[in-house]
Design a protein around this motif. Structure first.
Motif, short mmCIF file in Angstrom:
data_model
loop_
_atom_site.label_atom_id
_atom_site.label_comp_id
_atom_site.label_asym_id
_atom_site.label_seq_id
_atom_site.Cartn_x
_atom_site.Cartn_y
_atom_site.Cartn_z
N MET A 219 0.88 -1.25 0.07
CA MET A 219 0.06 -0.08 0.07
C MET A 219 1.12 1.35 -0.10
SD MET A 219 -2.89 1.01 2.74
CE MET A 219 -3.49 2.41 2.84
N LYS A 220 0.55 2.01 -0.73
CA LYS A 220 1.42 3.50 -0.97
C LYS A 220 0.70 4.41 0.01
CE LYS A 220 2.78 6.75 -4.71
NZ LYS A 220 2.60 7.27 -5.86
N VAL A 221 1.93 5.00 0.72
CA VAL A 221 1.43 5.87 1.71
C VAL A 221 1.50 7.26 1.24
CG1 VAL A 221 2.57 7.00 3.82
CG2 VAL A 221 2.77 4.62 3.58
N ARG A 222 0.37 7.99 1.24
CA ARG A 222 0.12 9.21 0.63
C ARG A 222 0.57 10.52 1.65
NH1 ARG A 222 -5.22 8.52 -2.81
NH2 ARG A 222 -4.52 6.26 -3.64
N LEU A 223 1.41 11.39 1.31
CA LEU A 223 1.81 12.52 2.01
C LEU A 223 1.14 13.84 1.41
CD1 LEU A 223 5.50 11.89 2.85
CD2 LEU A 223 3.78 11.50 4.43
N HIS A 224 0.68 14.67 2.17
CA HIS A 224 0.19 15.88 1.76
C HIS A 224 1.39 16.78 1.51
CE1 HIS A 224 -1.04 20.14 2.40
NE2 HIS A 224 -2.04 19.67 2.18
N PRO A 225 1.26 17.51 0.31
CA PRO A 225 2.86 18.30 -0.15
C PRO A 225 3.24 18.87 1.18
CG PRO A 225 1.05 18.65 -1.77
CD PRO A 225 0.40 17.87 -0.72
N GLY A 226 2.47 19.32 1.83
CA GLY A 226 3.22 20.01 2.92
C GLY A 226 4.03 19.24 3.77
N GLU A 227 3.66 18.05 4.22
CA GLU A 227 4.33 17.03 4.92
C GLU A 227 5.49 16.61 4.38
OE1 GLU A 227 3.12 13.10 7.59
OE2 GLU A 227 1.68 13.84 6.18
N PHE A 228 5.30 16.42 2.87
CA PHE A 228 6.49 15.98 2.20
C PHE A 228 7.65 17.09 2.11
CE2 PHE A 228 8.84 16.28 -1.92
CZ PHE A 228 9.37 14.92 -1.77
N ILE A 229 7.41 18.51 2.10
CA ILE A 229 8.28 19.85 2.16
C ILE A 229 8.83 19.28 3.49
CG2 ILE A 229 8.33 21.96 2.48
CD1 ILE A 229 6.03 22.16 0.27
N SER A 230 8.07 19.24 4.50
CA SER A 230 8.74 19.63 5.97
C SER A 230 9.65 18.28 6.16
CB SER A 230 7.46 19.36 7.04
OG SER A 230 8.01 19.22 8.45
N ARG A 231 9.40 16.94 5.77
CA ARG A 231 10.07 15.72 5.86
C ARG A 231 11.27 15.72 5.14
NH1 ARG A 231 6.21 10.48 6.56
NH2 ARG A 231 5.40 11.10 8.52
N ALA A 232 11.04 16.18 3.77
CA ALA A 232 12.13 16.02 2.74
C ALA A 232 13.20 17.41 2.62
CB ALA A 232 11.73 15.86 1.51
N TYR A 233 12.57 18.52 3.10
CA TYR A 233 13.45 19.60 2.78
C TYR A 233 13.72 20.41 3.94
CZ TYR A 233 12.46 18.99 -2.12
OH TYR A 233 12.52 18.62 -3.44
N LEU A 234 12.86 20.73 4.95
CA LEU A 234 12.93 21.59 5.94
C LEU A 234 13.63 20.97 7.03
CD1 LEU A 234 9.46 23.51 6.34
CD2 LEU A 234 11.53 24.20 5.09
N GLU A 235 13.20 19.71 7.73
CA GLU A 235 13.95 19.12 8.58
C GLU A 235 15.40 18.53 8.43
OE1 GLU A 235 11.20 15.89 9.68
OE2 GLU A 235 9.74 17.30 10.32
N PRO A 236 15.50 18.17 7.11
CA PRO A 236 16.91 17.61 7.09
C PRO A 236 17.87 18.53 6.81
CG PRO A 236 15.29 16.39 5.60
CD PRO A 236 14.61 17.48 6.24
N LEU A 237 17.59 19.61 5.99
CA LEU A 237 18.25 20.76 5.82
C LEU A 237 18.32 21.95 6.80
CD1 LEU A 237 17.27 21.37 2.14
CD2 LEU A 237 19.19 20.10 3.01
N GLY A 238 17.69 21.56 7.97
CA GLY A 238 17.70 22.55 9.20
C GLY A 238 17.09 24.08 8.69
N VAL A 239 15.97 24.19 7.87
CA VAL A 239 15.38 25.47 7.44
C VAL A 239 13.99 25.61 7.78
CG1 VAL A 239 14.59 26.54 5.25
CG2 VAL A 239 16.69 25.10 4.93
#
Length: 72
Positions: free
Chosen positions: A1-21
């Protein structure tokens, strides 16, 4: 089953958190209000095509790929 992420959640997980932005820094880079980014990353609003274009410019990916996150 594919997990669906809201674009905002994706932005947070893939960009903000890892990059410290912060959402405020992202808002500045996107030339939008901090409250707009906050609502997006907290999944309170949907992603508009205009925001998809802005995200594409600042974070990469195509605008269409950002919109596809919304429609999946």
């Amino acid at each position: 089953m594919k997990v669906r992420l809201h674009p905002g959640e994706f932005i947070s997980r893939a960009y903000l958190e890892p990059l410290g932005v912060s959402s405020i820094e992202l808002a500045d880079r996107l030339c939008v209000s901090a409250s707009t980014v906050s609502r997006l990353i907290n999944c309170k609003i949907d992603l508009s095509y205009e925001m998809a274009v802005r995200l594409s410019t600042v974070l990469g990916r195509t605008p269409e790929s950002w919109v596809n996150l919304q429609t999946e």
